[in-house]
Scaffold this active site. Structure first.
Site, PDB file in Angstrom:
ATOM      1  CG  ASP A   1      -1.745   1.180   1.427  1.00 43.80           C
ATOM      2  OD1 ASP A   1      -1.541   2.187   0.721  1.00 43.80           O
ATOM      3  OD2 ASP A   1      -2.638   1.130   2.304  1.00 43.80           O
TER       4      ASP A   1
ATOM      5  CE1 TYR B   1      -3.831  -1.415  11.700  1.00 41.75           C
ATOM      6  CE2 TYR B   1      -4.307   0.941  11.696  1.00 41.75           C
ATOM      7  CZ  TYR B   1      -4.510  -0.329  11.188  1.00 41.75           C
ATOM      8  OH  TYR B   1      -5.382  -0.505  10.141  1.00 41.75           O
TER       9      TYR B   1
ATOM     10  CG  ASP C   1      -4.308  -4.897   3.494  1.00 38.59           C
ATOM     11  OD1 ASP C   1      -5.210  -5.285   4.253  1.00 38.59           O
ATOM     12  OD2 ASP C   1      -3.943  -3.706   3.440  1.00 38.59           O
TER      13      ASP C   1
ATOM     14  CE  LYS D   1      -5.117  -6.529  10.941  1.00 41.19           C
ATOM     15  NZ  LYS D   1      -4.314  -6.579  12.157  1.00 41.19           N
TER      16      LYS D   1
ATOM     17  CE1 TYR E   1       3.174  -4.158  18.830  1.00 43.34           C
ATOM     18  CE2 TYR E   1       1.733  -6.055  19.172  1.00 43.34           C
ATOM     19  CZ  TYR E   1       2.967  -5.437  19.329  1.00 43.34           C
ATOM     20  OH  TYR E   1       3.981  -6.085  19.973  1.00 43.34           O
TER      21      TYR E   1
HETATM   22  P1  13P Z   1      -5.083  -0.587   4.885  1.00 40.73           P
HETATM   23  O1  13P Z   1      -4.114  -1.539   5.546  1.00 40.73           O
HETATM   24  O2  13P Z   1      -5.777  -1.228   3.734  1.00 40.73           O
HETATM   25  O3  13P Z   1      -4.407   0.701   4.526  1.00 40.73           O
HETATM   26  O4  13P Z   1      -6.250  -0.294   5.920  1.00 40.73           O
HETATM   27  C1  13P Z   1      -6.070   0.667   6.866  1.00 40.73           C
HETATM   28  C2  13P Z   1      -7.279   0.943   7.683  1.00 40.73           C
HETATM   29  O5  13P Z   1      -7.148   1.069   8.861  1.00 40.73           O
HETATM   30  C3  13P Z   1      -8.592   1.055   7.055  1.00 40.73           C
HETATM   31  O6  13P Z   1      -9.616   1.371   7.981  1.00 40.73           O
HETATM   32 MG    MG Z   2      -4.107   2.130   3.227  1.00 44.76          MG
HETATM   33 MG    MG Z   3      -4.889  -2.142   2.147  1.00 46.75          MG
HETATM   34 MG    MG Z   4      -2.584  -2.429   4.538  1.00 47.40          MG
END
Ligand code: 13P
Ligand code: MG
Ligand code: MG
Ligand code: MG
Ligand code: 13P
Ligand code: MG
Length: 371
Positions: free
Chosen positions: A11, A233, A238, A236, A353
Site C-alpha cells: 500500500d 499499527y 492485506d 493491515k 498495536y
Molecule cells: P489498509 O491496511 O488497507 O491501509 O487499511 C487501513 C485501515 O485502517 C482502514 O480502515
Molecule cells: Mg491504506
Molecule cells: Mg490495504
Molecule cells: Mg494495509
C-alpha cells in the site's frame, strides 16, 4: 529449467482514504516493470490492485528472495510513491517501512508470496489478493482447498491427491514453524490454524509419490505482519497467495469454492474489526462501507512454457459468486450493528498495536481499588 512466480504488494497510498489504488500508480509501476522486462530481469509481469494495495505479479528465473527482483519491486513502489506524494494520496508510502533497500523486501513492509517451480505440461495458477485483513485470513480457504473433502472432491476421487498434502505452519509470535501431514494430522493442523492471528499457513507441499516433487510448493501465502516490523499499527497486512491447480492438485473450481462462504476475518476498519471477506472482481475491490467489508480478488493464469503470464482472468467476475457477495452484505449489516462491541471489534490482545492503548492510558489514573 525452473520458473519463479513472485507476487509482491504494498500500500503506497490510497485514493481516497484507504479505498483504492490511483490508476497513475499502476501506470508508474507498469513503466518500471516494462523496462525490467525489456532488460531481461523478469520474463513477464502484470500490475493489479486490491483496494489500496498495489500488486506486482512477476515471472522470472532468479529464484525466490532474488535481490534483483525484490529490488525491482522496491523501485516500482518507490517510483509510484513519488507519484502518490505529488497527488497527495492518503498514506503515501504507507507500507515502505524502511528507508533503504537491503537485499530483499522481507521485513521491510511489502507482502511477498513466491514459488520456484518446474512447469508442468500445463500450469494453471491462481493469485489471490486481499485487502483489509491479515495473513491468517487464508487459513480457512487454503485448508479447505487442500484438506477438506467436502470442498475438494479430488481428495476422495483422484488417486494422485488421495494421499493428501503437507502444510507448513508458522507461529508468527514465536517465529517457529512446523510441518503437518494431512489427512493423518488433520485435527492437529486445525488445533493450530483455527487460531488464525497466531498460526498461519505459509506453504502447502505435496507428499512423496505425487507427480510434483515433495519440496516444491503448490501454494504459498504472504505472512508479513506489519505491526511487528513497525512496532505500531500502520495499516493491515492485506495478504496475497499463489495457488497451483489441476492435475493432482485441486481443480480450478475447487481452489475457488472456499470463497463461496464469506468467512469472518480480522482487519476491517482501522485494522480493528472482524467482518466477512467478500469475493469480488477487481473493479469491485474498492472497499468503502466502514472501509470494507474486507475483499478478496482471484486472478487466473496459465503459465506458458517460456514463463509468460497468460491472463489474467478475473475469476470472481461470475454471477455464481453473487450469493456469497449477498451473504457477505447480510453479515456486514449484522456485524456493524455491534458498533464498538466485541466480537465486531477485535479482542483486547489483538488491539495492542492499535491506537486503543492510548485511550486506555488516559483512564488509568481514574481507576481505584474495589474493597
Ligand atoms: P489498509 O491496511 O488497507 O491501509 O487499511 C487501513 C485501515 O485502517 C482502514 O480502515
Ligand atoms: Mg491504506
Ligand atoms: Mg490495504
Ligand atoms: Mg494495509
Ligand atoms: P471439462 O470436461 O470441461 O474439461 O471438465 C473437466 C473437469 O473435471 C472439471 O472439473
Ligand atoms: Mg476442459
Amino acid at each position: 529449467d525452473k520458473i519463479t512466480i513472485s507476487v509482491i504488494k504494498a500500500d503506497i497510498g490510497g485514493w481516497p482514504g484507504h479505498s483504492r489504488v490511483h490508476p497513475q500508480l499502476i501506470e508508474t509501476a507498469e513503466e518500471v516493470l516494462a523496462k525490467a522486462k525489456e532488460e531481461g530481469t523478469i520474463i513477464d509481469f502484470y500490475v493489479a490492485y486490491a483496494g489500496d494495495d498495489l500488486q506486482l505479479i512477476m515471472t522470472h528465473k532468479k529464484g525466490v528472495d532474488s535481490p534483483d527482483v525484490h529490488g525491482l519491486a522496491w523501485k516500482a513502489f518507490e517510483e509510484a510513491t513519488k507519484v502518490a506524494k505529488e497527488l497527495g494520496l492518503y498514506g503515501a508510502g504507507q507500507d515502505l517501512l524502511k528507508d533503504a533497500f537491503s537485499g530483499n523486501v522481507r521485513g521491510m513492509g511489502p507482502g511477498v508470496a513466491e514459488m520456484e517451480i518446474a512447469l508442468r505440461k500445463s500450469e494453471p495458477v491462481v493469485t489471490f489478493h486481499m485487502d483489509k485483513t491479515e495473513p491468517g485470513a487464508f487459513n480457512l480457504p487454503i485448508f479447505r482447498m487442500f484438506a477438506d473433502p467436502f470442498n475438494t472432491a479430488g481428495l476422495v476421487i483422484d488417486p494422485k491427491m488421495h494421499m493428501g498434502f503437507r502444510f507448513e505452519v508458522w507461529d508468527i509470535k514465536e517465529h517457529k514453524r512446523v510441518i503437518l501431514n494431512t489427512p493423518e494430522e488433520l485435527y492437529d493442523l486445525l488445533a493450530l490454524i483455527g487460531a488464525k492471528s497466531r498460526y498461519v499457513i505459509k506453504r502447502v507441499f505435496p507428499k512423496e509419490g505425487h507427480p510434483i516433487p515433495k519440496d516444491e510448493p503448490v501454494a504459498v501465502i504472504s505472512t508479513e505482519k506489519l505491526y511487528e516490523i513497525a512496532g505500531e499499527y500502520v495499516g493491515k497486512d492485506d495478504p496475497v497467495a499463489i495457488v497451483r491447480a489441476q492435475s493432482g492438485l485441486p481443480a480450478l473450481g475447487e481452489v475457488l469454492e472456499p470463497f463461496a462462504f464469506p468467512h469472518l476475518v480480522s482487519g476491517w476498519m482501522r485494522g480493528s474489526h472482524n467482518g466477512p471477506i467478500m469475493p469480488v472482481p477487481m473493479h469491485q475491490a474498492n472497499p468503502t462501507r466502514f472501509d470494507g467489508p474486507p475483499r478478496v480478488v482471484a486472478l487466473g493464469w496459465q503459465i506458458s512454457p517460456e514463463g509468460k503470464l497468460v491472463g489474467p482472468v478475473d475469476l470472481f467476475d461470475d454471477p455464481a459468486f453473487d450469493y456469497a457477495r449477498q451473504k457477505a452484505l447480510e453479515i456486514t449489516e449484522y456485524m456493524r450493528r455491534h458498533g464498538p462491541f466485541e466480537p465486531h471489534r477485535l479482542p483486547l490482545e489483538d488491539m495492542e498495536y492499535t491506537t486503543l492503548p492510548g485511550v486506555l492510558k488516559r483512564l488509568e489514573e481514574r481507576f481505584e481499588d474495589i474493597e
